[in-house]
Design a protein around this motif. Structure first.
Motif, PDB file in Angstrom:
ATOM      1  N   TYR A 278       0.861  -1.185   0.000  1.00 20.74           N
ATOM      2  CA  TYR A 278       0.000   0.000   0.000  1.00 20.74           C
ATOM      3  C   TYR A 278       0.894   1.231   0.000  1.00 20.74           C
ATOM      4  O   TYR A 278       1.764   1.385   0.887  1.00 20.74           O
ATOM      5  CB  TYR A 278      -0.903  -0.021   1.228  1.00 20.74           C
ATOM      6  N   GLU A 279       0.711   2.130  -0.973  1.00 18.10           N
ATOM      7  CA  GLU A 279       1.471   3.364  -1.054  1.00 18.10           C
ATOM      8  C   GLU A 279       0.783   4.438  -0.211  1.00 18.10           C
ATOM      9  O   GLU A 279      -0.363   4.801  -0.469  1.00 18.10           O
ATOM     10  CB  GLU A 279       1.574   3.823  -2.509  1.00 18.10           C
ATOM     11  N   THR A 280       1.507   4.945   0.790  1.00 20.04           N
ATOM     12  CA  THR A 280       0.912   5.897   1.724  1.00 20.04           C
ATOM     13  C   THR A 280       1.075   7.349   1.275  1.00 20.04           C
ATOM     14  O   THR A 280       0.392   8.238   1.806  1.00 20.04           O
ATOM     15  CB  THR A 280       1.549   5.737   3.119  1.00 20.04           C
TER      16      THR A 280
ATOM     17  N   SER B  59       3.020   9.726  -4.926  1.00 21.32           N
ATOM     18  CA  SER B  59       3.561   8.515  -5.549  1.00 21.32           C
ATOM     19  C   SER B  59       2.479   7.504  -5.899  1.00 21.32           C
ATOM     20  O   SER B  59       2.794   6.404  -6.362  1.00 21.32           O
ATOM     21  CB  SER B  59       4.597   7.858  -4.621  1.00 21.32           C
ATOM     22  N   GLN B  60       1.233   7.856  -5.673  1.00 21.33           N
ATOM     23  CA  GLN B  60       0.140   6.949  -6.019  1.00 21.33           C
ATOM     24  C   GLN B  60      -0.194   7.112  -7.504  1.00 21.33           C
ATOM     25  O   GLN B  60      -0.709   8.148  -7.917  1.00 21.33           O
ATOM     26  CB  GLN B  60      -1.093   7.249  -5.158  1.00 21.33           C
ATOM     27  N   LEU B  61       0.119   6.097  -8.275  1.00 22.53           N
ATOM     28  CA  LEU B  61      -0.104   6.160  -9.722  1.00 22.53           C
ATOM     29  C   LEU B  61      -1.499   5.666 -10.055  1.00 22.53           C
ATOM     30  O   LEU B  61      -1.706   4.542 -10.482  1.00 22.53           O
ATOM     31  CB  LEU B  61       0.956   5.317 -10.438  1.00 22.53           C
ATOM     32  N   GLY B  62      -2.495   6.519  -9.833  1.00 20.56           N
ATOM     33  CA  GLY B  62      -3.873   6.146 -10.135  1.00 20.56           C
ATOM     34  C   GLY B  62      -4.565   5.430  -9.003  1.00 20.56           C
ATOM     35  O   GLY B  62      -5.784   5.505  -8.864  1.00 20.56           O
ATOM     36  N   ASP B  63      -3.835   4.704  -8.186  1.00 18.36           N
ATOM     37  CA  ASP B  63      -4.414   4.038  -7.017  1.00 18.36           C
ATOM     38  C   ASP B  63      -3.335   3.911  -5.945  1.00 18.36           C
ATOM     39  O   ASP B  63      -2.213   4.391  -6.110  1.00 18.36           O
ATOM     40  CB  ASP B  63      -4.996   2.661  -7.385  1.00 18.36           C
ATOM     41  N   LYS B  64      -3.682   3.294  -4.862  1.00 19.32           N
ATOM     42  CA  LYS B  64      -2.755   3.197  -3.739  1.00 19.32           C
ATOM     43  C   LYS B  64      -2.059   1.838  -3.650  1.00 19.32           C
ATOM     44  O   LYS B  64      -1.338   1.575  -2.695  1.00 19.32           O
ATOM     45  CB  LYS B  64      -3.516   3.458  -2.434  1.00 19.32           C
ATOM     46  N   ILE B  65      -2.287   0.987  -4.650  1.00 19.34           N
ATOM     47  CA  ILE B  65      -1.721  -0.354  -4.618  1.00 19.34           C
ATOM     48  C   ILE B  65      -0.314  -0.338  -5.212  1.00 19.34           C
ATOM     49  O   ILE B  65      -0.063   0.245  -6.265  1.00 19.34           O
ATOM     50  CB  ILE B  65      -2.603  -1.357  -5.389  1.00 19.34           C
ATOM     51  N   ALA B  66       0.603  -0.980  -4.513  1.00 20.55           N
ATOM     52  CA  ALA B  66       1.975  -1.154  -4.995  1.00 20.55           C
ATOM     53  C   ALA B  66       2.274  -2.652  -5.044  1.00 20.55           C
ATOM     54  O   ALA B  66       1.690  -3.438  -4.290  1.00 20.55           O
ATOM     55  CB  ALA B  66       2.961  -0.451  -4.071  1.00 20.55           C
ATOM     56  N   GLY B  67       3.160  -3.029  -5.909  1.00 24.85           N
ATOM     57  CA  GLY B  67       3.486  -4.453  -6.010  1.00 24.85           C
ATOM     58  C   GLY B  67       4.720  -4.685  -6.860  1.00 24.85           C
ATOM     59  O   GLY B  67       5.226  -3.778  -7.547  1.00 24.85           O
TER      60      GLY B  67
END
Length: 298
Positions: free
Chosen positions: A276-278, A282-290
């Motif tokens: 999860y990007e806090t 840095s959130q590219l369209g959503d808050k999901i990172a992977g």
């Protein structure tokens, strides 16, 4: 009577001939290693150092083995049979690729033993045209390996230097059932391009292996901007651009999540990270990172 004597002499001659043949020495075997032990009980000659080469064996009409093994000469002979194979150079190496929001990144690295020092190096390339070379010593103490490095990046699209990547510190702790990995590095690009951000980056995760081939644990990743960069300049031909659009220093990215480690065949490992990007910027369209990672060790 004369005919009887002649016949008797022929029979005796036929019986005596094999005995005479038995006294002749047997021809030497084609393979010295297959020679039988002599009938006498004399002590065998001491073994000698093999000197024959694979090329000599091929010249003698024998197929040269790919990896000849040392063979002790047969008892009673000092003829060498083979030459011990040279130990191949052991250079641990690896290949890795990551796929995440930055794109595809590929590594290839190796460790060379230089006396008491293990020197690690790697090449890192991205789909954006940047290539980086890193080098540094690796110190291993039991399950802990510490590897400080320095690197230099070059952009082959712009044909310009991209960054000085230093200092770098990689820490690995492999104490099954626990594995820990930490990356800490600084990247400095403003010396080559004032519009590019310098930053400090860290990637840290811990894996617990309930089985030999499956591990799971927490993951933390962050990036800190080290200098202010003007991201847009006022241009009368451009609408909506503010000269005050500045990329400030401070925490730019903070990701919290979990990671799974899978052994994926001999020398292969998969790492699957979801987080999860806090930080909003840095959130590219959503808050999901992977991230998807594949590693192969040679």
């Amino acid at each position: 009577m004369g005919k009887c004597c002649s016949a008797l002499a022929c029979v005796v001659g036929l019986l005596a001939s094999p005995a005479a043949w038995a006294q002749d020495p047997a021809p030497p075997p084609a393979d010295p290693g297959a020679a039988a032990a002599p009938p006498e009980t004399t002590a065998p000659a001491p073994p000698v150092e093999p000197t024959a080469t694979a090329g000599d064996a091929a010249t003698a009409g024998q197929a040269a083995p790919v990896t000849p093994a040392p063979v002790t000469p047969a008892p009673g002979t000092t003829e060498p049979v083979g030459e011990p194979a040279a130990e191949p150079s052991q250079i641990p190496s690896w290949f890795r690729f990551d796929a995440d929001n930055v794109g595809l990144q590929v590594w290839a690295g190796a460790s060379h033993q230089l006396g008491p020092i293990s020197l690690s190096s790697d090449i890192y390339v991205t789909t954006l045209g940047t290539a980086e070379f890193d080098i540094g010593p690796a110190f291993t103490m039991g399950p802990v390996t510490i590897n400080p490095m320095v690197g230099f990046a070059f952009n082959f699209v712009t044909q310009q230097p991209a960054a000085l990547v230093a200092p770098q510190l990689f820490t690995y702790i492999d104490a099954k059932p626990v594995y820990f990995e930490s990356w800490i590095l600084g990247s400095f690009s403003s010396m080559f391009d004032e519009t590019v951000q310098n930053y400090l980056y860290s990637r840290d995760f811990l894996l617990f292996y309930p089985t030999d081939d499956f591990g799971i644990g927490p993951h933390l990743e962050l990036s800190i901007d080290l200098n202010e960069v003007v991201r847009a300049v006022d241009d009368p031909t451009t609408v909506g651009v503010d000269e005050g659009d500045v990329d400030n220093t401070g925490l730019a990215s903070l990701q919290l999540g979990g990671v799974i480690g899978l052994n994926y065949g001999t020398g292969n490992k998969l790492l699957l990270y979801l987080g999860y990007e806090t930080q909003k910027e840095s959130q590219l369209g959503d808050k999901i990172a992977g991230r998807f990672t594949f590693i192969h060790n040679f």
